[in-house]
Design an enzyme around this catalytic site. Sequence first.
Site, short mmCIF file in Angstrom:
data_model
loop_
_atom_site.label_atom_id
_atom_site.label_comp_id
_atom_site.label_asym_id
_atom_site.label_seq_id
_atom_site.Cartn_x
_atom_site.Cartn_y
_atom_site.Cartn_z
N SER A 50 0.85 -1.20 0.00
CA SER A 50 0.00 0.00 0.00
C SER A 50 0.88 1.25 0.00
O SER A 50 2.09 1.17 0.24
CB SER A 50 -0.90 0.01 1.24
N ASP A 88 -1.20 -1.42 -4.05
CA ASP A 88 -2.58 -1.47 -3.55
C ASP A 88 -3.14 -0.05 -3.43
O ASP A 88 -2.47 0.84 -2.89
CB ASP A 88 -2.53 -2.15 -2.16
N SER A 232 -10.85 -9.72 4.96
CA SER A 232 -10.39 -10.42 6.17
C SER A 232 -11.60 -10.97 6.91
O SER A 232 -12.69 -10.38 6.89
CB SER A 232 -9.61 -9.45 7.08
N ILE A 273 -6.34 -9.62 1.60
CA ILE A 273 -6.32 -9.86 3.05
C ILE A 273 -5.16 -9.09 3.67
O ILE A 273 -4.01 -9.29 3.30
CB ILE A 273 -6.19 -11.38 3.32
N ASP A 274 -5.48 -8.23 4.59
CA ASP A 274 -4.45 -7.50 5.33
C ASP A 274 -4.74 -7.56 6.84
O ASP A 274 -3.89 -7.98 7.63
CB ASP A 274 -4.40 -6.05 4.84
#
Length: 327
Positions: A50, A88, A232, A273-274
């Site tokens: 990101s 991202d 998530s 997914i973070d």
Amino acid sequence: MAIVTSTEMFKKAYDGGYAIGAFNVNNMEIIQGITEAAIEQRAPLILQVSKGARSYAKHVYLMKLIEAAVADAEETAGFDHPICVRLDHDDSCELCKSCIDGGFSSVMIDKSGESFEENIRITRQVVEYAHDHGVVVEAELGTLAGVEDEVNVKAEDSSYTRPEDVQEFVERTGCDSLAIAIGTSHGAYKFTAAQCTRNEKGELIPPPLRFDILEEVSRRLPGFPIVLHGSSSVPQEFVKIINANGGKMPDAVGIPEEQLRKAASMAVCKINIDSDLRLAMTAKIRQHFAEHPDHFDPRQYLKPAREAIKEMVAHKLIYVLGCNGKA
Ligand code: G3H
Ligand code: 13P
Ligand code: ZN
């Protein structure tokens, strides 16, 4: 092997009814935990960076770490393990260009908060530059709610993707994949308690994803890879460990795994997914400090944190994404 684009991965994922995991990276332990899980599970992988990650760790550090992960994958796996590196959520052409010039194989231009025409105009500019450099582009239509460092959308400003817009958007922009809004949301607090019901254990059960929108989008874009952000699941075992060891995350709630599995079997080829990585790492570190208050060597608590990320990612690859064994 060089870093690859997502083109081949998505084609196979679409045809095979599974999705590729796109995991956000910010430091060495996170990159190692994710990559080791992907190697062991023979899963194609997308590592994403990101704007916030880039300003935290610097482009050059992240790029060298990712290159190291690619080399490690090749050496450990003994075959060309496909790894894609992706920017991202960029809302400016400049950052996309800098990441394209800096070795990324995929970028996301996120102008979903702008008008339809402005979203098309800027996305098109990025696509032209990216394609000239052999890089693929993800764009977004519809707006997810959620708050993170660089992504901050209030629930009242969020909106589902309108299926009637997707064909024109893809044709006019030339984007390679499309992120859509069907009820997922960024961060660890995806829904308010008022939006959810509770099960017999008192845990929050979120409203279901809008599979009708996903179906209509894929009907209008046959064979085209769809992306889900904000995916998530906020595993309650991590939330409980965090809260039991000095943390305070009441009513953190995510997207149920079975709904993501269903989306992966449809046109969704990439799932982002973070937050779950952050939760796994934080839960393990908090627990470690509670059990070993005398420890002060970062290796003592980062090693189990890295292991927790690896375990959690392996679980996703097998049981949520279904991409194990596909590399
Ligand atoms: O979708 C956003 C990602 O989770 C990145 O979050 O901007 O806090 O690095 P970040
Ligand atoms: P989560 O916050 O649900 O992990 O979403 C991550 C994401 O969409 C990154 O782009
Ligand atoms: Zn996102």
